[in-house]
Enzyme design. Structure first.
Site, PDB file in Angstrom:
ATOM      1  N   PRO A 178       1.294   0.053   1.948  1.00 18.62           N
ATOM      2  CA  PRO A 178       2.129  -1.038   2.475  1.00 18.62           C
ATOM      3  C   PRO A 178       2.020  -2.298   1.617  1.00 18.62           C
ATOM      4  O   PRO A 178       0.918  -2.702   1.250  1.00 18.62           O
ATOM      5  CB  PRO A 178       1.571  -1.274   3.877  1.00 18.62           C
ATOM      6  CG  PRO A 178       0.222  -0.656   3.881  1.00 18.62           C
ATOM      7  CD  PRO A 178       0.206   0.406   2.838  1.00 18.62           C
ATOM      8  N   GLU A 179       3.149  -2.853   1.272  1.00 19.70           N
ATOM      9  CA  GLU A 179       3.169  -4.115   0.526  1.00 19.70           C
ATOM     10  C   GLU A 179       3.694  -5.219   1.440  1.00 19.70           C
ATOM     11  O   GLU A 179       3.916  -4.998   2.628  1.00 19.70           O
ATOM     12  CB  GLU A 179       4.004  -3.952  -0.747  1.00 19.70           C
ATOM     13  CG  GLU A 179       3.336  -2.978  -1.717  1.00 19.70           C
ATOM     14  CD  GLU A 179       3.623  -3.317  -3.184  1.00 19.70           C
ATOM     15  OE1 GLU A 179       3.860  -4.493  -3.496  1.00 19.70           O
ATOM     16  OE2 GLU A 179       3.619  -2.389  -4.003  1.00 19.70           O
TER      17      GLU A 179
ATOM     18  N   HIS B 125      -7.428   9.325  13.791  1.00 16.19           N
ATOM     19  CA  HIS B 125      -7.290   8.212  12.848  1.00 16.19           C
ATOM     20  C   HIS B 125      -6.797   6.931  13.505  1.00 16.19           C
ATOM     21  O   HIS B 125      -6.490   5.963  12.822  1.00 16.19           O
ATOM     22  CB  HIS B 125      -6.366   8.607  11.699  1.00 16.19           C
ATOM     23  CG  HIS B 125      -6.866   9.793  10.932  1.00 16.19           C
ATOM     24  ND1 HIS B 125      -8.113   9.817  10.322  1.00 16.19           N
ATOM     25  CD2 HIS B 125      -6.319  11.003  10.696  1.00 16.19           C
ATOM     26  CE1 HIS B 125      -8.286  10.993   9.739  1.00 16.19           C
ATOM     27  NE2 HIS B 125      -7.218  11.738   9.954  1.00 16.19           N
TER      28      HIS B 125
ATOM     29  N   ARG C 224      -7.225   6.733   5.661  1.00 12.79           N
ATOM     30  CA  ARG C 224      -8.134   6.534   4.530  1.00 12.79           C
ATOM     31  C   ARG C 224      -9.119   5.391   4.744  1.00 12.79           C
ATOM     32  O   ARG C 224     -10.040   5.199   3.960  1.00 12.79           O
ATOM     33  CB  ARG C 224      -7.306   6.320   3.246  1.00 12.79           C
ATOM     34  CG  ARG C 224      -6.485   7.565   2.915  1.00 12.79           C
ATOM     35  CD  ARG C 224      -5.679   7.389   1.651  1.00 12.79           C
ATOM     36  NE  ARG C 224      -6.521   7.246   0.479  1.00 12.79           N
ATOM     37  CZ  ARG C 224      -6.052   7.043  -0.752  1.00 12.79           C
ATOM     38  NH1 ARG C 224      -4.747   6.962  -0.944  1.00 12.79           N
ATOM     39  NH2 ARG C 224      -6.872   6.923  -1.767  1.00 12.79           N
TER      40      ARG C 224
ATOM     41  N   LYS D  90      -2.092 -18.204 -20.525  1.00 12.02           N
ATOM     42  CA  LYS D  90      -2.596 -16.867 -20.178  1.00 12.02           C
ATOM     43  C   LYS D  90      -2.142 -15.828 -21.203  1.00 12.02           C
ATOM     44  O   LYS D  90      -0.956 -15.680 -21.465  1.00 12.02           O
ATOM     45  CB  LYS D  90      -2.075 -16.447 -18.804  1.00 12.02           C
ATOM     46  CG  LYS D  90      -2.943 -16.884 -17.644  1.00 12.02           C
ATOM     47  CD  LYS D  90      -2.620 -16.033 -16.414  1.00 12.02           C
ATOM     48  CE  LYS D  90      -3.156 -16.598 -15.120  1.00 12.02           C
ATOM     49  NZ  LYS D  90      -4.589 -16.755 -15.045  1.00 12.02           N
TER      50      LYS D  90
END
Ligand SMILES: [Zn+2]
Length: 270
Positions: free
Chosen positions: A2-3, A90, A109, A152
């Protein structure tokens, strides 16, 4: 994984169930996920009324009328299930409202996390203290990004994944935004001029906003029993499309850096 848009959509789905509700049951079903679950979570949240839900980067924030805020992260595989038909192995945290709705945080997980902080001190929560601005918020603009990238030598892709530069961007949306802005992922971050950074800021906002809209359109599914929050299908420009056509007609390529795949098009990304 998930983002940010998935978390935003998840929070919207949770809001529809939890906002204004009294929590009659708060039941952690194990002691830890990636980190220990606070031992007083049950005691502090049971009986509380949920007063607000929001998002910071990829974290969901659930506030109660007791001045507490539960902060969750979905990790690699986490999702909330609404009114599940049965509780599975889970499902690591259960919430039940006075109205009889049940939410289960499912995370096979276990890279996710659950924390509890005082609401007035939420910005001092360790992951937030050095975090850059929200990419959809007013503080994220060309001037801010130019200042953050100045000097950078790292690649623009690595710089955008650095949460101190901008919060909540992950691999998928960085690949997509760089393609939309026509910037090569390997380009040194400090060597991109302002006009191109302006395109990049717009692209980041566009890809995230479009995904949130797409996720919002799936919200109606959450109303049904056993709805799962946090994932929805999207059409990508380059992500996961090695060998297929970029919108420009070029071929999408894939390279691997530090174990992560980068998808890009050498024809339109310079
Ligand atoms: Zn292209």
């Amino acid at each position: 994984m998930p983002e940010l848009p998935e978390v935003e959509t998840t929070v919207a789905g949770l809001r529809s169930v939890l906002q204004g509700s009294v929590l009659t049951r708060v039941e952690p079903r194990r002691a830890d996920l990636r980190f220990p679950i606070p031992v007083d979570l049950r005691q502090r949240m049971t009986g509380a009324t949920v007063t607000g839900l929001s998002r910071r980067a990829k974290y969901g924030l659930i506030e109660t009328d007791r001045g507490d805020m539960m902060i969750f992260h979905l990790g690699m595989s986490g999702r909330w299930r609404i009114d599940p038909a049965e509780i599975g192995t889970h499902d690591h945290l259960l919430l039940e409202t006075a109205g009889g709705r049940v939410l289960a945080l499912n995370d096979p997980r276990r890279f996710g996390s659950i924390d509890l902080v005082r609401t007035e001190a939420w910005q001092a929560y360790a992951p937030f203290t050095r975090m850059g601005p929200e990419p959809l918020g007013p503080a994220f603009d060309v001037a801010m990004l130019a200042a953050a990238l100045k000097g950078k030598a790292t690649s623009i892709k690595a710089a955008l994944l650095d949460q101190r530069v901008v919060a909540g961007l992950g691999n998928i949306y960085v690949c997509e935004a760089l393609n939309m802005a026509g910037i090569a992922p390997t380009r040194p971050a400090g060597k991109i001029g302002r006009p191109r950074l302006a395109l990049l800021v717009a692209a980041i906002r566009d890809v995230l906003s479009a995904a949130i809209v797409a996720g919002g359109s799936t919200l109606r599914d959450y109303a049904r029993p056993d709805g799962e929050l946090g994932y929805f299908s999207k059409q990508w420009r380059v992500y996961g499309r090695e060998g297929e056509s970029c919108p420009c007609g070029g071929a999408v390529q894939r390279r691997i850096d530090g174990g992560r795949s980068t998808f890009f098009c050498a024809q339109c990304q310079k």
